[in-house]
Scaffold this active site. Structure first.
Site, PDB file in Angstrom:
ATOM      1  N   ASN A 204     103.327  87.854  31.610  1.00  0.00           N
ATOM      2  CA  ASN A 204     102.948  87.631  33.047  1.00  0.00           C
ATOM      3  C   ASN A 204     101.034  88.795  32.241  1.00  0.00           C
ATOM      4  O   ASN A 204     101.237  89.972  32.291  1.00  0.00           O
ATOM      5  CB  ASN A 204     103.221  88.379  34.421  1.00  0.00           C
ATOM      6  N   GLY A 205     100.314  87.950  31.973  1.00  0.00           N
ATOM      7  CA  GLY A 205      98.846  88.414  32.484  1.00  0.00           C
ATOM      8  C   GLY A 205      97.910  87.899  31.427  1.00  0.00           C
ATOM      9  O   GLY A 205      98.137  86.618  30.949  1.00  0.00           O
TER      10      GLY A 205
ATOM     11  N   LYS B 251      99.910  84.450  44.491  1.00  0.00           N
ATOM     12  CA  LYS B 251      99.736  85.683  45.597  1.00  0.00           C
ATOM     13  C   LYS B 251      98.340  86.839  45.193  1.00  0.00           C
ATOM     14  O   LYS B 251      98.324  87.278  46.011  1.00  0.00           O
ATOM     15  CB  LYS B 251     101.528  85.168  45.924  1.00  0.00           C
TER      16      LYS B 251
ATOM     17  N   GLU C 141      87.036  85.137  57.844  1.00  0.00           N
ATOM     18  CA  GLU C 141      88.454  85.238  56.928  1.00  0.00           C
ATOM     19  C   GLU C 141      89.008  83.646  57.677  1.00  0.00           C
ATOM     20  O   GLU C 141      90.026  83.023  56.946  1.00  0.00           O
ATOM     21  CB  GLU C 141      89.456  85.976  57.842  1.00  0.00           C
TER      22      GLU C 141
ATOM     23  N   ARG D 275     103.763  83.452  42.534  1.00  0.00           N
ATOM     24  CA  ARG D 275     103.080  84.352  41.976  1.00  0.00           C
ATOM     25  C   ARG D 275     102.261  83.806  41.316  1.00  0.00           C
ATOM     26  O   ARG D 275     101.482  83.551  40.149  1.00  0.00           O
ATOM     27  CB  ARG D 275     103.663  85.516  41.408  1.00  0.00           C
TER      28      ARG D 275
ATOM     29  N   GLU E 167      91.738  77.323  52.048  1.00  0.00           N
ATOM     30  CA  GLU E 167      92.826  77.634  51.023  1.00  0.00           C
ATOM     31  C   GLU E 167      93.969  76.980  51.331  1.00  0.00           C
ATOM     32  O   GLU E 167      95.022  76.483  50.350  1.00  0.00           O
ATOM     33  CB  GLU E 167      93.126  79.483  50.817  1.00  0.00           C
TER      34      GLU E 167
ATOM     35  N   TRP F 155     101.272  80.784  36.472  1.00  0.00           N
ATOM     36  CA  TRP F 155     100.422  80.477  36.560  1.00  0.00           C
ATOM     37  C   TRP F 155      99.353  79.549  35.637  1.00  0.00           C
ATOM     38  O   TRP F 155      98.636  81.197  35.029  1.00  0.00           O
ATOM     39  CB  TRP F 155      99.853  81.404  37.916  1.00  0.00           C
TER      40      TRP F 155
ATOM     41  N   LYS G   8      90.979  80.913  55.387  1.00  0.00           N
ATOM     42  CA  LYS G   8      92.288  80.028  55.893  1.00  0.00           C
ATOM     43  C   LYS G   8      92.279  79.033  55.853  1.00  0.00           C
ATOM     44  O   LYS G   8      93.026  78.030  55.208  1.00  0.00           O
ATOM     45  CB  LYS G   8      92.488  80.477  57.312  1.00  0.00           C
TER      46      LYS G   8
ATOM     47  N   HIS H 120      69.090  79.935  59.571  1.00  0.00           N
ATOM     48  CA  HIS H 120      68.497  80.233  58.355  1.00  0.00           C
ATOM     49  C   HIS H 120      68.704  79.072  57.480  1.00  0.00           C
ATOM     50  O   HIS H 120      69.274  79.199  56.249  1.00  0.00           O
ATOM     51  CB  HIS H 120      68.835  81.431  57.861  1.00  0.00           C
TER      52      HIS H 120
ATOM     53  N   CYS I  11     101.944  84.707  37.961  1.00  0.00           N
ATOM     54  CA  CYS I  11     103.352  84.826  36.835  1.00  0.00           C
ATOM     55  C   CYS I  11     104.196  85.441  37.347  1.00  0.00           C
ATOM     56  O   CYS I  11     104.055  86.517  37.535  1.00  0.00           O
ATOM     57  CB  CYS I  11     102.394  84.925  35.661  1.00  0.00           C
TER      58      CYS I  11
HETATM   59  C1  AGP Z   1      93.907  85.069  51.398  1.00  0.00           C
HETATM   60  O1  AGP Z   1      95.126  84.921  51.696  1.00  0.00           O
HETATM   61  C2  AGP Z   1      94.318  85.069  49.230  1.00  0.00           C
HETATM   62  N1  AGP Z   1      95.739  84.673  49.082  1.00  0.00           N
HETATM   63  C3  AGP Z   1      93.494  85.736  49.078  1.00  0.00           C
HETATM   64  O2  AGP Z   1      92.559  85.907  49.313  1.00  0.00           O
HETATM   65  C4  AGP Z   1      93.551  87.046  48.725  1.00  0.00           C
HETATM   66  O3  AGP Z   1      93.768  88.359  49.518  1.00  0.00           O
HETATM   67  C5  AGP Z   1      93.370  88.372  47.185  1.00  0.00           C
HETATM   68  O4  AGP Z   1      93.516  88.085  46.000  1.00  0.00           O
HETATM   69  C6  AGP Z   1      93.213  90.001  47.333  1.00  0.00           C
HETATM   70  O5  AGP Z   1      94.890  90.414  47.240  1.00  0.00           O
HETATM   71  P1  AGP Z   1      95.117  91.734  47.371  1.00  0.00           P
HETATM   72  O6  AGP Z   1      95.156  91.889  48.790  1.00  0.00           O
HETATM   73  O7  AGP Z   1      96.625  91.464  46.976  1.00  0.00           O
HETATM   74  O8  AGP Z   1      94.769  92.291  46.640  1.00  0.00           O
END
Ligand code: AGP
Length: 611
Positions: A99-100, A606, A484, A27, A491, A73, A488, A507, A2
């Site tokens: 927000n929260g 984010k 990683e 956000r 997501e 969000w 990517k 395994h 949010c």
């Molecule tokens: C990465 O592409 C993600 N959007 C997510 O995993 C992110 O890295 C994670 O939420 C941690 O966020 P931060 O680095 O702001 O703590």
């Protein structure tokens, strides 16, 4: 999670609030709303993006020099018009954005329902504004005091802004656990979840601290803590440029941020490495040199991509500084009863510096006496303010929800930390450090070169855009790169992908391999090269499709893989910084080809400021 924006001053609030919401859309983007005061309070809200709200609000009265807005969000209640913020009190006098999470909202709601309150949404936020209304009704307190009393009754995290038609020359803002920045102008104030909506109007900002409430009028700002003690705010000067927040000609922020990496890695190293004399200087942690010399154990806590960077850090710190490292998911660490002592060093990694689980892990380790370093990107965020010391990544604002340049900047900082500790502990020779730093200094150019594979990667993406699954495999520090790469792809293109250590494939995951399955190998010419070649053969023997990231000039892997992408030759220590680039590009192109919303993938936000 949010985004919130507020304005009080002499200009029309609506354009400022809407522009701010666009900046904060990373956000959360499932619904949005605004409230404006023009004699009385007007609220416009809508499920969907900020642009849907703009469309919805076309042609209505949008006047008012006090306003606030929210991009959501969803936590409590599905994304819908009625669950969108702002929410109002039963008598419509009071309006809130939040927000929260209010954790004890259900108990409070029950009490309020029994008193006859009627709720129009499923949110915890609406309960909070009804609580303020109820306190005023029961006690006759003024709004400022009623808000303070209400906040003392709630458990959870919040950043809120409240406006009232009874006092239309005031905004009340408060924070606990969710960020809030106040921009200080001449006869005007701005409020936002981060500084991006504020920077074009003023460079002077106040970062509200937890448990602080700000009472804001056009020409007056009073900050008190929740116990009613007046606070003296510190005004920071923002080091943020407007062009950093624009796409700059790229189709998506993600692509812009991928291409920014030569610059962001260079900025991250600037003033910190001296290749000619073999020296690393990290001002942010230099007071802790003695601690580093004697540290017995390092625990890295982080989430998501930042956790992957932590895994790369583990390889580097153990290799060069010879200190045992454990890398923990912050969300797991905080709910275990971890063994932490005063001798431990905890490194918390976070792009946003606001991730709720990482913050909670820091608080836990702090209580147990550990020293905490932060590795953060957003200057002035919460994590850098609750850690003992730290190193900023200086990647600049990252707006694409999928982290790219923040990851390589985190890896760069962790590389510097590994070398710094090694230097203090004498576990690396001067000549080796000169050699490594000389090579590290070249990495921005090599990243630039790696970006040259973009068109070739796009062609490969075309072949695999309709895949339903994908495996990413690597060994050593290329294993976190594989993780990683898989994250990517998941997501932003919604293709199921898994990252594994290449040797683990036998395994279990090998059962998945058939002629439909793309398998991405990081197969550079380093210590595990021969072993990875065997793993590639195992995949080929089962008709899997191999895409290999190889060192330029490689012929062995080329002979057996279906597709190869070359990256420049570098020391093994720096492979993650180069091998990540084609993986970011492949996910980007696949997502674009599948018609996905690259910068704002579904269900994500984010910064995850709720647990
Ligand atoms: C990465 O592409 C993600 N959007 C997510 O995993 C992110 O890295 C994670 O939420 C941690 O966020 P931060 O680095 O702001 O703590």
């Amino acid at each position: 999670m949010c985004g919130i924006v507020g304005y009080i001053g002499y200009r029309d609030a609506y354009p400022i609030v809407i522009k701010g919401l666009h900046r904060l859309e990373y956000r959360g983007y499932d619904s949005a709303g605004v409230a404006l005061i023009d004699k009385d309070i007007k609220v416009y809200k809508k499920a969907g993006k900020v642009s849907d709200l703009e469309e919805f609000a076309k042609g209505v009265n949008l006047h008012g020099t006090i306003g606030m807005g929210h991009t959501r969000w969803a936590t409590h209640g599905a994304p819908s018009d009625r669950n969108s913020h702002p929410h109002s009190s039963g008598d419509r006098r009071l309006t809130i954005i939040h927000n929260g999470i209010i954790e004890n909202y259900a108990v409070i709601k029950e009490t309020l329902l029994a008193k006859g309150h009627i709720f129009l949404s499923d949110t915890d936020t609406e309960v909070l504004i009804h609580l303020v209304e109820d306190i005023q009704k029961e006690t006759g307190l003024d709004l400022r005091e009623a808000v303070r009393v209400a906040l003392n009754k709630v458990v959870g995290a919040y950043a809120i802004v409240i406006m009232s038609s009874d006092d239309p020359d005031q905004l009340i803002a408060a924070r606990k656990g969710s960020p809030l920045v106040i921009g200080v102008g001449e006869g005007e104030y701005f409020i936002a979840s981060d500084a991006t909506p504020i920077v074009e109007y003023t460079k002077n900002v106040i970062y509200l601290n937890d448990n602080e409430i700000a009472y804001i009028r056009r020409n007056d700002l009073l900050i008190k803590n929740i116990d009613n003690t007046v606070q003296t705010p510190y005004i920071h000067e923002l080091d943020l440029k407007l062009e950093m927040l624009e796409k700059g000609g790229y189709d998506h922020f993600m692509l812009k941020e991928i291409y920014e990496q030569p610059r962001s890695i260079r900025d991250c190293m600037r003033g910190r490495i001296y290749p000619k004399i073999g020296k690393v200087q990290l001002g942010g942690i230099k007071e802790y040199t003695e601690k580093l010399k004697n540290v017995d154990r390092i625990i890295i806590v982080a989430c998501g991509t930042s956790w992957h960077a932590g895994l790369v850090g583990e390889y580097l710190i153990e290799e060069y500084a010879r200190v045992p490292v454990e890398v923990e998911y912050a969300s797991e660490f905080r709910y275990r009863n971890p063994i932490i002592t005063e001798k431990d060093l905890v490194i918390a990694i976070s792009q946003s510096g606001e991730t709720a689980d990482t913050m909670a892990a820091i608080e836990l380790a702090k209580e147990k006496g550990a020293t905490i370093f932060g590795v953060c990107n957003v200057v002035g965020a919460s994590i850098p303010r609750i850690t003992h010391a730290g190193v900023y990544t200086h990647a600049g604002p990252e707006i694409g929800v999928a982290s790219t340049k923040a990851f390589t900047a985190q890896v760069t900082v962790l590389t510097l930390i590994a070398f710094y500790i090694a230097q203090q502990r004498g576990t690396i020779t001067q000549s080796k450090l000169i050699e490594l730093l000389t090579e590290l200094n070249e990495i921005p150019e090599l990243v630039e070169k790696a970006l040259g594979s973009n068109e070739h990667v796009q062609q490969i993406a075309e072949k695999f855009k309709d895949s339903r699954n994908c495996l990413f495999l690597g060994r050593g520090s290329s294993f976190p790169v594989a993780l990683e790469g898989a994250l990517k792809l998941k997501e932003i293109s919604y293709i199921h992908a898994e990252g594994y250590p290449a040797a683990e494939m036998k395994h279990g995951p090998i059962a998945l391999i058939d002629e439909e399955m793309p398998v991405v190998f990081i197969a550079t010419k380093h210590s595990s090269y021969e072993k990875v070649i065997s793993n590639i053969q195992e995949v080929k023997a089962r008709k899997g499709k191999v895409i290999a990231i190889v060192t330029e000039g490689d012929t062995d892997v080329k002979a057996m893989a279906d597709y190869v992408v070359e990256i420049p030759q570098t020391d093994e220590a720096f492979v993650p910084l180069l091998a990540t680039i084609p993986l970011q590009l492949i996910s980007y192109h696949i997502a674009v080809m599948r018609g996905c919303n690259v910068d704002q993938p579904r269900n994500l936000a984010k910064s995850v400021t709720v647990e």
